[in-house]
Scaffold this active site. Structure first.
Site, PDB file in Angstrom:
ATOM      1  N   CYS A 157     -90.942 -27.313  71.104  1.00  0.00           N
ATOM      2  CA  CYS A 157     -89.783 -26.492  71.385  1.00  0.00           C
ATOM      3  C   CYS A 157     -88.634 -26.875  70.233  1.00  0.00           C
ATOM      4  CB  CYS A 157     -89.033 -26.951  72.809  1.00  0.00           C
ATOM      5  SG  CYS A 157     -90.063 -26.402  74.134  1.00  0.00           S
ATOM      6  N   ASN A 191     -90.114 -23.654  83.189  1.00  0.00           N
ATOM      7  CA  ASN A 191     -91.427 -23.947  82.694  1.00  0.00           C
ATOM      8  C   ASN A 191     -92.446 -23.157  83.380  1.00  0.00           C
ATOM      9  OD1 ASN A 191     -90.742 -26.117  84.510  1.00  0.00           O
ATOM     10  ND2 ASN A 191     -92.317 -27.318  83.936  1.00  0.00           N
ATOM     11  N   CYS A 209     -93.150 -24.168  78.012  1.00  0.00           N
ATOM     12  CA  CYS A 209     -92.036 -24.968  78.258  1.00  0.00           C
ATOM     13  C   CYS A 209     -90.773 -23.997  78.503  1.00  0.00           C
ATOM     14  CB  CYS A 209     -91.630 -25.622  77.249  1.00  0.00           C
ATOM     15  SG  CYS A 209     -92.770 -27.186  76.772  1.00  0.00           S
ATOM     16  N   GLU A 269     -96.455 -23.163  84.345  1.00  0.00           N
ATOM     17  CA  GLU A 269     -97.586 -23.716  83.727  1.00  0.00           C
ATOM     18  C   GLU A 269     -98.853 -22.876  84.424  1.00  0.00           C
ATOM     19  OE1 GLU A 269     -97.504 -27.595  85.782  1.00  0.00           O
ATOM     20  OE2 GLU A 269     -96.100 -28.114  84.377  1.00  0.00           O
ATOM     21  N   GLU A 313     -87.634 -24.205  77.526  1.00  0.00           N
ATOM     22  CA  GLU A 313     -87.221 -23.978  76.327  1.00  0.00           C
ATOM     23  C   GLU A 313     -87.441 -22.582  75.666  1.00  0.00           C
ATOM     24  OE1 GLU A 313     -88.147 -26.735  77.020  1.00  0.00           O
ATOM     25  OE2 GLU A 313     -87.157 -28.390  76.380  1.00  0.00           O
ATOM     26  N   CYS A 367     -89.728 -31.276  73.979  1.00  0.00           N
ATOM     27  CA  CYS A 367     -90.950 -31.401  73.114  1.00  0.00           C
ATOM     28  C   CYS A 367     -90.849 -30.869  71.725  1.00  0.00           C
ATOM     29  CB  CYS A 367     -92.108 -30.917  73.962  1.00  0.00           C
ATOM     30  SG  CYS A 367     -92.345 -29.253  73.542  1.00  0.00           S
TER      31      CYS A 367
HETATM   32  N1  THU Z   1     -91.765 -29.222  79.502  1.00  0.00           N
HETATM   33  C1  THU Z   1     -90.868 -28.243  79.200  1.00  0.00           C
HETATM   34  O1  THU Z   1     -90.428 -27.186  79.821  1.00  0.00           O
HETATM   35  N2  THU Z   1     -90.063 -28.895  78.363  1.00  0.00           N
HETATM   36  C2  THU Z   1     -90.226 -29.834  77.268  1.00  0.00           C
HETATM   37  O2  THU Z   1     -89.466 -29.743  76.357  1.00  0.00           O
HETATM   38  C3  THU Z   1     -91.137 -30.688  77.747  1.00  0.00           C
HETATM   39  C4  THU Z   1     -92.199 -30.453  78.764  1.00  0.00           C
HETATM   40  C5  THU Z   1     -92.636 -28.767  80.607  1.00  0.00           C
HETATM   41  C6  THU Z   1     -94.016 -28.436  80.210  1.00  0.00           C
HETATM   42  C7  THU Z   1     -94.993 -28.732  81.398  1.00  0.00           C
HETATM   43  O3  THU Z   1     -94.906 -27.544  82.420  1.00  0.00           O
HETATM   44  C8  THU Z   1     -94.215 -29.948  82.058  1.00  0.00           C
HETATM   45  O4  THU Z   1     -92.896 -29.709  81.550  1.00  0.00           O
HETATM   46  C9  THU Z   1     -94.771 -31.279  81.701  1.00  0.00           C
HETATM   47  O5  THU Z   1     -95.263 -31.411  80.490  1.00  0.00           O
END
Ligand code: THU
Length: 160
Positions: free
Chosen positions: A115, A62, A73, A64, A75, A112
């Site tokens: 994704c 991920n 994310c 940010e 995925e 999420c």
């Molecule tokens: N995140 C993912 O990488 N994948 C998911 O399916 C859920 C959330 C990340 C996004 C963000 O950087 C952090 O987790 C918190 O939400």
């Protein structure tokens, strides 16, 4: 009025030792790439590894951003990369490992909604299911053989 019931099918593994060698390797790659997560704001790091039909493994974490919605994310990072680099090669499986960097997460972390939608898009594009495995840093692994189990009523191109 008619009621329908929709069943979803999952397998729960107690530990990584119960998985086959190829998926063990996939999880190891997901674990390694998780260390590269740029989780500056949430402190929640996610690693994802994709197994292609040709045996190649691609990884993503991920990423940010101070403008929160601009982040992505793990995925989707790896799925978009896979479809950029190898658009004609089918995706066989994706493994995801996730947790807060401040505490050990023993619960499997499900992808999420966005994704799930993207996994669904690539399943539809390649006309075959993508196996999905997800876990926390420790503990059980959840497996399902298709994103349909996590996204039963999905938006797809038939609506366009
Ligand atoms: N995140 C993912 O990488 N994948 C998911 O399916 C859920 C959330 C990340 C996004 C963000 O950087 C952090 O987790 C918190 O939400």
């Amino acid at each position: 009025m008619k009621e329908i019931k929709i069943y979803s099918d999952f397998k729960i593994f107690d530990s990584i030792d119960e998985l086959n060698d190829q998926i063990k390797v996939l999880f190891n790659e997901a674990k390694l790439i998780r260390e590269s997560a740029y989780s500056e704001y949430s402190k929640f790091s996610v690693g994802a590894a994709v197994l292609l039909e040709n045996g190649k493994i691609l990884c993503g974490s991920n990423q940010e951003n101070v403008s929160y919605p601009s982040g992505l994310c793990a995925e989707r990072t790896v799925l978009f990369y896979a479809n950029s680099k190898y658009p004609k090669i089918k995706i066989k499986a994706i493994a995801v490992i996730a947790g807060s960097i401040n505490k050990i997460n023993e619960n499997p972390v499900a992808p999420c909604g966005s994704c799930r939608q993207v996994i669904s898009e690539f399943q539809a594009k390649q006309n075959s299911d993508i196996e999905l495995y997800f876990k926390g840093e420790k503990g059980k692994i959840i497996y399902t053989d298709s994103i349909n189990n996590l996204l039963p009523f999905k938006f797809d191109k038939s609506f366009l």
